[in-house]
Each structure stands twice: as structure tokens, then as C-alpha cells.
Design a protein around this motif. Sequence first.
Motif, PDB file in Angstrom:
ATOM      1  N   ALA A 135      -0.279   6.903  -4.354  1.00 37.25           N
ATOM      2  CA  ALA A 135       1.227   7.279  -4.252  1.00 37.25           C
ATOM      3  C   ALA A 135       1.612   8.156  -5.416  1.00 37.25           C
ATOM      4  N   LEU A 136       0.816   8.374  -6.350  1.00 35.55           N
ATOM      5  CA  LEU A 136       0.936   9.381  -7.485  1.00 35.55           C
ATOM      6  C   LEU A 136       0.338  10.762  -6.941  1.00 35.55           C
ATOM      7  N   LEU A 259      -0.519   7.048   5.644  1.00 36.72           N
ATOM      8  CA  LEU A 259      -1.344   6.233   5.883  1.00 36.72           C
ATOM      9  C   LEU A 259      -2.726   5.960   5.386  1.00 36.72           C
ATOM     10  N   ILE A 260      -3.154   4.908   4.783  1.00 38.41           N
ATOM     11  CA  ILE A 260      -4.217   4.882   4.078  1.00 38.41           C
ATOM     12  C   ILE A 260      -5.440   4.064   4.494  1.00 38.41           C
ATOM     13  N   ASP A 261      -6.505   4.479   4.924  1.00 41.51           N
ATOM     14  CA  ASP A 261      -7.391   3.506   5.424  1.00 41.51           C
ATOM     15  C   ASP A 261      -8.338   3.173   4.426  1.00 41.51           C
ATOM     16  N   ASN A 282       0.113   1.141   5.363  1.00 43.32           N
ATOM     17  CA  ASN A 282       1.402   2.226   5.487  1.00 43.32           C
ATOM     18  C   ASN A 282       1.980   2.065   3.985  1.00 43.32           C
ATOM     19  N   ALA A 283       2.337   3.245   3.407  1.00 41.74           N
ATOM     20  CA  ALA A 283       2.641   3.210   2.136  1.00 41.74           C
ATOM     21  C   ALA A 283       3.941   4.316   2.076  1.00 41.74           C
ATOM     22  N   ARG A 313       4.682  -1.374   0.818  1.00 40.42           N
ATOM     23  CA  ARG A 313       3.410  -1.263   1.159  1.00 40.42           C
ATOM     24  C   ARG A 313       2.846  -2.213   2.043  1.00 40.42           C
ATOM     25  N   GLU A 314       2.698  -1.722   3.444  1.00 41.02           N
ATOM     26  CA  GLU A 314       2.140  -2.779   4.330  1.00 41.02           C
ATOM     27  C   GLU A 314       0.623  -2.644   4.430  1.00 41.02           C
ATOM     28  N   PHE A 315      -0.014  -4.024   4.456  1.00 44.77           N
ATOM     29  CA  PHE A 315      -1.432  -4.136   4.335  1.00 44.77           C
ATOM     30  C   PHE A 315      -1.694  -4.955   5.706  1.00 44.77           C
TER      31      PHE A 315
END
Length: 661
Positions: A135-136, A259-261, A282-283, A313-315
Amino acid sequence: MNSTLPIPAASMALLLSHGALLAQAGDGEELAELSLEQLMQLDVVVTSAARHAQPLSRTAAAVYVIGADDIARSGASSIPEVLRLAPGVHVARIDSSRWAVSIRGFNDQFANKLLVLLDGRSVYTPLFSGTWWDALDVPLADIERIEVVRGPGGPLWGANAVNGVINIITKSSAQTAGGALELRAGDFDRALGRVRYGVADERGGWRAWGQWADRGPTQVQGGAEGLDDWNMGHAGFRVDRKLTERDELLVLGHAYQGLIDSGQTLAAPPPLYVSAGRSRSNASGASLQSRWTRAFEDGGEFMLGGYVDYSEREFDVSLEQRSNVFVEAQRRWRLGVHDLTVGASVRSTSADVRNGFVFTLASTERTISRASVFAQDEIELAPERWMLILGARVEQEDVVGAYAQPSVRLRYTPDEHNTFWAALSHSVRTPSQVEQDIALVVAAIPGPPDQFATYFGSRDVDPETVDAVELGYRARPSERVTVDATAYFKHYSDLIQFQAGAPFASGADFIVPFNARNVAQADSYGFELALEWLARDDTRLELAWTAQELELRAQGGASPVDESEEGNTPSSNLRLGVRHDLNALWGADLLVWRVEALDNGDVPAYWRLDLSLQRRLAQGGRLSFGAQNLFHDGEREFGTNLFGATNESVAALFVRLELGF
């Protein structure tokens, strides 16, 4: 355990110094247009060591500055990769979007003894007292400098700055007038685009910007492509305004979504018991920050600032929605031989969490408040020679209670070329929400009866503390050589670990608990060296070297403790850099790292080589070509993390075009 500190022969022979220089080019001259010789002569000014501007040569702290030119020439595309330039900082890539970053040991994906600030705004999450580095992902071209303060920063910056502070400071609006466009493509950074436009006049200015990045995967052990590609978009603005001759106003805004996988292995309820494969997060988030500063004729100033931010943030295993509100005031006086700074702040953080099978918090809705006051007095004992610095901060936090963080520093400057300093500090890390409230299922074992290994937090855990002794030396023996060296010893108490307890029945199943307790203590000691030599007007050589040891043991009558954290940080980390200006337009850079092995996870020692070639363009533009991770393709940088194995790094090529208009 080997308790010796290996000293590389190069450092014994050279003893050259502090690398990255920040400074401010006068008469509107852009840093991108300056030669290596000109950059070497610029004054270095820092604010993180004393909460006000001061020359780096006069600081009584271990501070390293990564300047805008260092960032641009490094070829890095993320802040963790930039931080590899600083001594005392260990950066290990876990996968495409996750890093383990720490200062002076205790490294982990969820490293909790490091405070990270963006323009003075804390970006650590109370969930695990660490930083979401993905996120940074802010535009590197808008960063003026990154100040890395190694050592306890609690007396000035508050709890959780146990091992250090990283303050990322962006450029003022006056430095970014006009338009800028950046395009980057490569094997790993598949596509990165940035656009910025700003306006400036004698009273201030503004800028607005946007960035989008699509990054590819690393590789799993064996060479197959990983499941960890990700993308992130950012947008933001900055307004600087001179309200009167004495008053200045700063307003910043920032929003992101991505979107982070990642490839993860998680416990699962029966009949699966284990789930392995692609995990998607999803961040998103947004922040608004403001700061008003009034200057006084005696050199003092008053500052009132604050911020609000929201993140979601959804994991696969949970959802966290968090909001933070922070307000602070600070006043500085110049009173004869005293330079006194006092301040107060209030922070409130509220979280709403959705529980699941793997991740459960005892309180799904919780607000934590912290109030703080601090003071620091810089006392000039002898003009331009001796300075005594006394500081302390007292904080009150929900559940934890009140605690104090004092420090004493002494600086001796015998002449304009040499500075010696010493420091005694006490800092505190407050327990994270995970350590207080978590029930985390880390393994499910088929039965009958089924068994579930579970981490349990406790609100009875106390804050961790550290007492540190530091000795430093900073010198400029000639106009072409600088030296910066620091030695330290630190003792940690009340370290929190999850310790095995007695299994118990839960219905037809058995729970194997690991309970959060203050069971460990540790000693850490090390040496850090940064040196720089302008060998020729067009060639600069750099060396940054860190040697350190960490020894954990049981505290009091506690049973044997987990010593694996000793093996998460290398005993030695060396960086060599060569920067060469071929002519007024072309420059070439070579960066080499040697990182020693990690015992935890059997990560072997490795070499890394980065190469870049840059061509300066009109209006501050630049065309760059580079190769990264050479000698290091297919190697891990970190051991097994909580949710699966660490991926292997990949060698990559890139091209980057920056245009001004």
C-alpha cells in the motif's frame, strides 16, 4: 552460535563514508542536472533525528539519507527495494508484493519494531504493528529523500519505534511545477505509468498525480512461475501555501486501490484440513493530512497538524476495515543555550473485522486510543563543541496503561570535519491487536479426534522494551571523502512469543494452543559503516556494511523459548556502489550486494548485481535501461513465513522513460 563480527577487508582498507546525500539545490537548479561532484558538495539536512531541521553532520544519531538522485539512479521501483541502499536495514523479498524489512534484527513479514512515516504520517497498522508495504507504493519520483534513523526512536516518535524510524519525505510543490510523465516496462515490472502536473508561484503551489502499476510474479522453488502477480493504482495531491511571512500550510491527500495475489498454504475446516493455491487480497484506502507551521523571530516555531485515514483489506480468511484519527501540536523555543521542543498528540484507531475459520479476533469491533506528551532539550555546553540532548516521552494507551521513553545524547564536535556522539535510550513496543485478541488456526490435523494448532492472543501481555547504548562517529576528512560509523548494544525485555500450552477438548475436537506471553529477552550488538569517496569528478564509490548478532533466551523462569528469530537476519550485509557520469548526458551505475546466510529456513548467502544506464533529457527527463537481480536469479531471500514458503527472486530487465513538460 558464532558471536564474532566479521569485518570485510574492503572496509578496513578504505573507511570511506555516508552515501546518499540529500540537499537542496539553489537557484532552482534540479538535482537531476547536477554532476556527482556537485552532489557531493551539497549540504545534508535532516528532520527525523530531532523533529526539526538540522545538518546531518551535527546529529547525535545514526541517520542515513537516501536522496532523490540516489533513488532515480538505483533503478528501484518500490520503497522496500530503495531501502536496500541504507546500512543497518535488512530487506528480504518474500514474493512479488511482500517484503520482510527491519532495522537491526527481528526481521519478518510482520516485523513490529520499526516505525514508518510518510511525510510524518504513521503508516503502521495496529493489527500486527507492522507495515503493508504494497500500500506504500507511492511515486518514487516525488520523493525528496528518505531518512533512515537506526536505533530507538520512541522518545521522539512514540511507541513501536524500537529499532528505528523510516521517514519518507516527498517534494514540495515548488519542486514539481509543470508536467511529468513516466512509463516503465520490463520482465518483472510489466507496466508502470505515472502522470503529474503542478503549478507554483512565490506563495506556494500545488500538484496532482496518479500512478498505476502491474507487476509480475516471482517463481516458486523449482523454477515454476508463482501465483503472486499484483496491480495497484494510486492518486493524490499536495498543496503548499505561504499564508503570511510567518505562516505556512501543507495539505496532502492520497487514495489507492489494488488486487494482490499470493500463493499461500492455509489451514481449512474438515474435510479439507488444508488449502493451498492462489490467495487474493483486495486493498484500498485514503488519507487526508494537514500541517500548519508558524515561525518566530528567535528561530522557534509552532506546528499544529493531523490526519485522518481509512483502509480496507479483504483476505481469503478475513476482512479488516480500519480508520485512524491523529492530532499533534509542537512548540520549539530558542532560549539562550537551550533549544527546547515540546509537544503532545492524540491518536485513535478503530477496526471492524470479519472473522473466519482461520482468523478470529475476540473483539471484531475495537477502538484503541493513545495520548502522548514529549519534550527534548538540546543544551549547548560549549559553543560549537559540546551538546547535551535530554528527551522523554510519556504515553497512555488503552489496556496497556502508561509508560515512559527517555533518552540522553551527547555530541562532541572538535572541528568542522569530525563529530562524535553517544546515546542511552529506552523505547517501548505496545502489543498488537493480534497479540492481544487473535485466535489463529495455523494447522488442522485429521483425527479422530481432529486437532487444531491455534495461536491465542492475550490482553495480559505487557509491552516489550529495549535499552540501547550507541556510539557514533561522523567525519569528512577531505572534500571527497565522508565516513559514518556506529556501534551499538541493545537489551530487550518482555519479548512476546506464542508458547505451547496444554491441549484441551473443544466438543469432539482437540485444540493445541500456543499462547501469547512475555517469555523472552534478547541481546543485540553490531556495527554499521557507510562510506563514500569521490574518486574523480565523474566517479563516486560507496560502501555500506552492517555486522550484527542477536541472542535470545528465556526470561525469568520461563520454559525454553523460540530462538528462530535469531536466524531471520544476516550476520553481515555489504553493499558496494559505483556511480559514473560518462559525460554531461549519460550516467552508469553498478550496485553489488553480499548478504550472508539466514539460519532460519536454510537460506544460503547470495550475491546480487544491479546495473543501470541513464540518459538525461530536457526539462528533468530521463531515459533509463537496467538489469536487476543478476547473480541472484532463482534464489530465496527469506525463510518460511507463516502462510507458506518464500518464493525465489527473478532476474529482470527494464526500460524507463521520464518526460517533463
